[in-house]
Design a protein around this motif. Structure first.
Motif, short mmCIF file in Angstrom:
data_model
loop_
_atom_site.label_atom_id
_atom_site.label_comp_id
_atom_site.label_asym_id
_atom_site.label_seq_id
_atom_site.Cartn_x
_atom_site.Cartn_y
_atom_site.Cartn_z
N ALA A 884 -47.56 -1.98 -20.94
CA ALA A 884 -48.66 -1.04 -20.72
C ALA A 884 -49.50 -0.96 -21.98
CB ALA A 884 -48.11 0.34 -20.36
N LEU A 885 -50.79 -0.73 -21.82
CA LEU A 885 -51.71 -0.72 -22.96
C LEU A 885 -51.96 0.70 -23.43
CD1 LEU A 885 -54.30 -3.35 -21.71
CD2 LEU A 885 -52.15 -3.71 -22.93
N GLY A 886 -52.09 0.84 -24.72
CA GLY A 886 -52.34 2.15 -25.30
C GLY A 886 -53.33 2.04 -26.42
N ASN A 887 -53.04 2.68 -27.54
CA ASN A 887 -53.95 2.70 -28.67
C ASN A 887 -53.21 2.27 -29.92
OD1 ASN A 887 -56.45 4.04 -27.43
ND2 ASN A 887 -54.75 5.33 -26.79
N ASN A 888 -53.08 0.97 -30.07
CA ASN A 888 -52.40 0.38 -31.23
C ASN A 888 -50.99 0.93 -31.42
OD1 ASN A 888 -54.49 -1.29 -31.79
ND2 ASN A 888 -55.43 0.01 -33.34
N GLY A 908 -57.95 6.86 -28.52
CA GLY A 908 -58.38 7.69 -27.41
C GLY A 908 -58.74 6.95 -26.15
N THR A 909 -58.69 5.63 -26.16
CA THR A 909 -59.04 4.85 -24.97
C THR A 909 -58.03 5.10 -23.85
OG1 THR A 909 -60.13 3.13 -26.25
CG2 THR A 909 -59.39 2.53 -24.04
N ALA A 910 -58.55 5.36 -22.66
CA ALA A 910 -57.71 5.58 -21.49
C ALA A 910 -57.73 4.33 -20.62
CB ALA A 910 -58.21 6.79 -20.71
N PHE A 911 -56.55 3.86 -20.20
CA PHE A 911 -56.43 2.67 -19.36
C PHE A 911 -56.00 3.06 -17.96
CE2 PHE A 911 -55.94 1.04 -23.63
CZ PHE A 911 -56.63 -0.16 -23.61
#
Length: 958
Positions: A884-888, A908-911
């Motif tokens: 799953a992708l998140g923020n670094n 703060g990016t939402a996937f």
């Protein structure tokens, strides 16, 4: 001034499929220096046609005189257009002549040559291919200072005696001693700004008019990576003639013979030998031309036209002699049967064309060939065993001559000569086969500055139609391209190449004996004031199907001529360009208009001059204000770094207020003056409106105001506020001050229609102000409206191959086996919202930022349409996202070699995911960059990391 080229391009060849949503706010001022001409003779309204938007199609209108014989003499100051026809048959614009137009008058055909039926045909004493060019190629720019719509008389101003014409222009029919003479009058659009597209082109030459693509720019021309064309729009090739007999007077030594040799009408009684091409010295009876250049490299609509009544050249239209820059038609070795099929000669221009190939060589009496050139010639071929100096088969069409060096200058412009036809006596299955190819047309660009990705201009010759059988036609010569600016420019490549000669016997692969191929066309002529990349290559000689490695006597065209970066814009004859005149003050008073500054700061427009940063002379008022179009979304569909593409969508019409601008008027004659300001909206998509309004320093006021130029109480002020439209005029009254007065707070109010926009260009609008002096003072500025764009770079690398030791990768081009891990990165770089690149980061109001949470990047797993063996599309090639992708995520090492690379570099990016559990195994995702409270800033803003970012993820190969 250096050319201004915006970096509107993608950063790699591999592109993600991107969905971007932006809501824009703010504006940005950007410096655009404008060059000034100190001695310019200017048109009444440089840039009068405003902001053209994207140029698609033909924008020049072509007029030609309708009388059989017409002369415009040196010093002429008026032209009666009731004696001229507006020619739209060649694809020309239907826009009629009007007041303040800029005209290009050009002599297309003229001159004289030796038409003796011998080896001196075409040659003058110098051996240049002609005796005199006459006025062929001469041109000049003139301005329409008044046009009477009732009498259709245009009063013109030029650079000649008494403000009239410099040259004399003549129309005359062909005679026994000279070919036809033709000139035309071309309306040249005067654009403030414009964007090129690959469908912008010249209308084709039809014997009366066309063949010229000309623009006059007062400000920025966005090159937009376009390819523009005058390829094949020049002099036409010699047309197909199919005959099986000739009269006894025709010899295989002929250089010229009449087209009426088999009867008074060459159409019903086709002549033998082959037609010469069309050129500066006349037009033969039959010509070939193309009409559809939507795809210029593969034109369609090849047609044979009966252009004259009988012979168009003195002495005749047939056989190998080359009249000037036109290629000669083939002379047949066996005129009694007209079946020996030599090739046609290539056309000429800056370089000469090549000669057509040898006659057909069927076997006679064992191995004896059938050809001869006896002196004075024979009506039938004679059998000889070999070719030698007496029995020489080289009787294909001669190549058209190059223009003499003394006439290759910025005062002349020539279309490429048409190729001569090859001899044909069969023709079955080949409607236009054996015809010569048309030459290249003329492109004349008067520029101020350029922006956008580099453009390519083509004025190449074209190859004729290949025959089913028999001889091939000569290639057309390259045309002429003249590009000038008072400032330096770059980003342009020019091709004015000659075309290859036509293949002979094209569809007769079973025939073992060669026919004569066509000669190559000569290279063209390119003249510029700044160095550009140029090719003026001569066309290759044709070959034959029977032996594709043998040119069989046909020769290539020679390279053309370039005067690359060696002329000045002031060298052009006649009225000066818009770039030299726009922004100048021709009247008693001084008038400037530009971005407004109330405080005289150095980071905004400066008072009086309107110059950004206050670092240019007061004579420069060409600065613009940039503003964002409040688009709803962008789709990036580009596939290369040099050719970005994509669309922007505006879901509903929006009002865009651009300003304030200010006007500085230094009234030195102590008189009342009315100043008229004309605003122009972008041209596409349809539905744009513009309005020029008054207002405060922060907002426009478009309410009509009371007239202030009459009555007992007079004061400076607005007379009228024009209604909104594609164009809109407003007027202001300046009273007797005899000194500096400043009119500030001028606003351009646009309505942007709902619809689709180009995400990788700007939409320009303009305003021109002029006073009411007899010799007006005028100046202008423009706005640039951006839909915004995000260059996307997508790439992949192999983290682990998944291949056991010693096992060859299942996918060798990628270097992985099932189980291998691929790391993908999506870089969104140089986010530009409405203003381009910025360096004055402390001035927040001069930048455009996004609305919070408005940038969304969608990756649907499609790297490209290529095979999985070369470019992996991860949605189908892999088991989906590994993590799953998140923020670094600092604890995740599965996305790459180094920890801390999974997800988006911006916090703060939402996937959100398509498929998979919690993102793992998903085959597509949407990243809302920075989350719903995040703002993206343009490049150069102090928060630099918020103008770009990187999304990283890993997948496992199936």
């Amino acid at each position: 001034m250096k050319a201004r080229v915006f970096a509107r391009r993608l950063t790699a060849a591999a592109i993600a499929v991107v969905q971007v949503a932006m809501l824009l706010a703010g504006d940005r001022v950007h410096l655009v220096p404008a060059a000034q001409a100190s001695t310019a003779v200017c048109a009444p309204s440089p840039g009068k046609d405003g902001a053209a938007g994207t140029l698609s199609g033909v924008y020049n209108s072509y007029y030609y005189p309708t009388a059989t014989s017409t002369t415009l003499a040196t010093g002429t100051t008026s032209i009666g257009f009731s004696n001229y026809a507006l020619d739209t048959t060649d694809g020309g614009s239907s826009t009629a002549i009007a007041n303040d137009d800029l005209l290009l008058i050009i002599q297309m055909q003229d001159g004289s040559f030796n038409h003796s039926n011998d080896a001196t045909y075409g040659d003058g004493a110098s051996g240049s291919g002609y005796t005199s060019l006459g006025s062929a190629g001469q041109y000049e720019y003139v301005a329409v200072t008044a046009y009477n719509t009732s009498t259709h008389v245009a009063t013109i101003e030029g650079g000649g005696s008494g403000g009239g014409l410099i040259n004399t222009y003549t129309k005359a029919s062909a005679t026994g001693s000279a070919g036809q003479k033709r000139y035309q009058i071309v309306i040249v659009p005067q654009y403030l700004t414009a964007t090129l597209s690959s469908t912008f082109r010249a209308g084709y030459w039809d014997g009366n008019a066309g063949g010229v693509a000309a623009l006059d720019m007062s400000s920025t021309l966005n090159l937009a990576g376009a390819s523009i064309y005058a390829t094949g729009d020049g002099f036409r090739g010699g047309g197909l003639s199919v005959a099986s007999t000739t009269p006894t007077g025709a010899l295989n030594s002929d250089y010229v013979y009449t087209a009426t040799m088999n009867g008074s009408d060459p159409g019903s009684s086709p002549p033998g030998d082959a037609f010469k091409g069309e050129g500066l010295f006349g037009t033969p009876d039959y010509v070939l031309y193309y009409t559809n250049f939507t795809t210029p490299s593969t034109p369609t609509g090849a047609s044979i036209l009966k252009a004259t009544s009988g012979d168009g050249y003195p002495g005749g239209d047939m056989a190998r002699g080359a009249p000037g820059n036109a290629g000669g038609g083939g002379t047949d070795m066996d005129p009694v049967s007209n079946d020996q099929n030599t090739g046609g000669g290539g056309g000429g221009n800056g370089g000469p064309g090549g000669n057509g190939g040898y006659p057909w060589t069927p076997q006679y009496s064992g191995s004896t060939a059938k050809y001869t050139v006896n002196v004075p010639g024979a009506h039938a071929a004679t059998t000889y065993a070999v070719a030698d100096s007496t029995h020489n088969p080289d009787i294909g069409g001669r190549g058209g001559s190059a223009i003499s060096p003394a006439s290759l200058d910025v005062l002349h412009a020539y279309m490429g000569g048409g190729g001569g036809a090859g001899v044909n006596n069969n023709a079955s299955g080949a409607t236009n086969g054996s015809s010569g190819g048309p030459g290249g047309g003329i492109v004349m660009l008067r520029l101020a500055e350029t922006s956008g990705s580099a453009a390519t201009i083509y004025a190449d010759g074209m190859t004729g139609q290949a025959p089913y059988n028999d001889g091939g036609g000569g290639g057309g010569a390259g045309g002429t391209v003249i590009i000038t600016s008072p400032s330096s420019f770059s980003g342009i490549t020019v091709h004015a190449d000659g075309a290859a000669g036509t293949t002979a016997g094209n569809d007769q692969s079973s025939i073992t004996y060669q026919h004569g191929p066509g000669g190559g066309g000569g290279g063209g002529l390119v003249i510029t004031s700044s160095p550009v990349t140029v090719t003026v290559t001569g066309g290759a000689a044709g070959t034959s199907v029977e032996n594709a490695s043998d040119h069989y006597g046909a020769t290539a065209g020679a390279s053309g001529t370039t005067l690359n970066g060696s002329v000045s814009s002031s060298d052009l004859p006649g009225i000066s360009s818009g770039a030299e005149c726009y922004g100048s003050s021709g009247g008693t008073n001084t008038l400037y208009i530009g971005p407004y500054d109330s405080g005289g700061g150095t980071d905004q427009g400066a008072d009086y001059t309107g110059s950004f940063n206050g670092n240019v002379a007061v004579t420069n008022m060409n600065d613009f204000i940039a503003r964002g179009i409040p688009i709803t979304s962008i789709v990036n569909t580009g596939t290369s770094a040099t050719s970005p593409s994509g669309t922007a969508t505006l879901s509903a019409a929006k009002t865009i207020n651009v300003g304030p601008y200010e006007m500085y008027y230094n009234e030195t004659d102590y008189k009342q003056h009315v100043i008229t300001m004309n605003a122009t909206a972008p041209g596409a998509p349809s539905g744009w409106t513009a309005r020029l309004c008054s207002g405060t320093s922060t907002a426009p006021n478009c309410s009509p105001t009371a007239e202030t130029c009459t009555g007992t109480t007079r004061a400076d002020g607005w007379i009228s506020i024009g209604a909104a439209g594609n164009t809109s005029a407003s007027t202001y009254c300046m009273h007797k001050h005899n000194g500096t007065r400043l009119l500030a707070n001028i606003w351009l109010v646009y309505s942007a229609p709902a619809g689709t926009y180009d995400a990788f260009t700007n939409y320009d609008g303009g305003v021109i102000a002029q006073d009411d002096n007899a010799t007006v003072a005028l100046n202008g500025t423009h706005s640039e409206l951006y839909p915004g764009y995000v260059p996307i770079y997508k790439s992949y690398s192999v983290v682990s191959s998944g291949c056991p030791a010693g096992v060859v990768p299942t996918y060798p081009a990628i270097g992985v086996c099932p189980g291998g891990v691929l790391q993908y990165t999506i870089d969104y770089r140089n986010v530009v919202l409405g203003g381009g690149q910025g360096t004055q980061g402390s001035v927040v109001s001069s930048f455009v930022t996004s609305t919070a949470g408005s940038l969304q990047i969608t990756d649907n797993g499609a790297q490209s349409a290529s095979s999985q063996n070369t470019t992996p599309n991860w949605s189908t090639f892999t088991n989906g996202l590994k993590e799953a992708l998140g923020n670094n995520k600092t604890t995740n090492t599965q996305c790459g070699i180094t920890a801390g690379t999974c997800g988006d570099s911006n916090a703060g990016t939402a996937f959100t995911y398509t498929g998979g559990v919690g993102g793992v195994g998903a085959t597509a995702f949407v990243a809302t960059v920075g989350g719903t409270s995040f703002l993206l800033y343009p490049v150069g803003f102090p928060i630099a990391d918020k103008s770009q970012g990187t999304i990283t993820f890993a997948v496992v190969v199936k």
